[in-house]
Design a protein around this motif. Structure first.
Motif, PDB file in Angstrom:
ATOM      1  N   ASP A  29      60.022  11.041 -26.559  1.00 45.79           N
ATOM      2  CA  ASP A  29      59.027  10.253 -27.330  1.00 45.79           C
ATOM      3  C   ASP A  29      58.730  10.989 -28.531  1.00 45.79           C
ATOM      4  N   ASP A  43      66.934   4.782 -26.659  1.00 46.90           N
ATOM      5  CA  ASP A  43      66.360   3.520 -26.557  1.00 46.90           C
ATOM      6  C   ASP A  43      66.195   2.996 -25.304  1.00 46.90           C
ATOM      7  N   LEU A  46      62.035   4.678 -22.362  1.00 50.35           N
ATOM      8  CA  LEU A  46      60.879   4.187 -23.255  1.00 50.35           C
ATOM      9  C   LEU A  46      59.460   4.359 -22.312  1.00 50.35           C
TER      10      LEU A  46
END
Ligand SMILES: CC(C)(COP(=O)(O)OP(=O)(O)OC[C@H]1O[C@@H](n2cnc3c(N)ncnc32)[C@H](O)[C@@H]1OP(=O)(O)O)[C@@H](O)C(=O)NCCC(=O)NCCS
Length: 190
Positions: A29, A43, A46
């Motif tokens: 992150d 992507d 998450l």
């Protein structure tokens, strides 16, 4: 499951464990924007659950002998991931992949980690060929096989689809005989 591998300079490669999912996700992150420039998966990663799923998958792949990834631990922290992203047992061939946190860049840590993976691959896994593919414009990634004596074997056009473009891959290969000759300092037989 593979044992931990010491790579020198206090760097250790350890098989990822489920309880490290939180630390792994925090690292992804914090480095998301850097990583997505050259890697396709940030992507799709998450939440901590995605990192848990990744670790479960990595451990299953290791049990099958199909891949072997490690967390990179340095000064008590997880700073990246590196390993054999695929292993082709029939041909004794494998490919190495890697990524590092921004604050750990520029100190030779990944070169040390890949050097330790080469030792593990050629000595313990008895591989004959190890490959590294990097985006042709990914200067930092290409520098690693170049530093470690790989041969640049060619370019795969539009080999990978990233978030916003296709990238060509520079393919680097190192053979067991070439690696052994580098260890002993004598030139490989032509
Ligand atoms: C690719 C990536 C792992 C390279 O990281 P890196 O820090 O440049 O590589 P290393 O850890 O081997 O460090 C090499 C750097 O440390 C320096 N260094 C210092 N001491 C060193 C030593 N003992 N040995 C080697 N290099 C050393 C080198 O000069 C080099 O710095 P420079 O590029 O400014 O000259 C990193 O940029 C990254 O994670 N990028 C995003 C993800 C990615 O692209 N992954 C690869 C996809 S193919």
């Amino acid at each position: 499951m593979a044992d931990a591998i010491k790579a020198g300079r206090g760097l250790e490669l350890r098989p990822l464990r489920l309880r490290e999912a939180k630390a792994l996700f925090a690292l992804v992150d914090a480095n998301r924007d850097r990583l997505r420039r050259w890697l396709p998966w940030p992507d799709a990663n998450l939440t901590v659950l995605d990192s848990r799923a990744y670790i479960l998958w990595v451990r299953a792949q290791a049990r099958l002998g199909a891949a072997l990834s490690f967390g990179l631990w340095w000064k008590g922290s997880l700073v990246g991931v590196a390993g054999f992203v695929w292993i082709d047992a029939a041909n004794r061939s494998a490919a190495i992949g890697y990524w590092l946190a921004g604050e750990a860049e520029g100190q030779g840590l990944m070169t040390a980690a890949v050097s330790a993976l080469l030792r593990h691959g050629f000595r313990t896994l008895k591989l004959n060929r190890i490959e590294i593919r990097a985006g042709v414009r990914n200067r930092r990634s290409r520098a690693i096989p170049e530093r470690l004596g790989f041969r640049h074997e060619g370019t795969l056009r539009q080999a990978e689809r990233l978030a916003d473009r296709y990238v060509d891959h520079a393919v680097y290969g190192l053979l067991a005989e070439e690696w052994r000759h580098r260890q002993t300092g004598s030139p490989p037989i032509q």
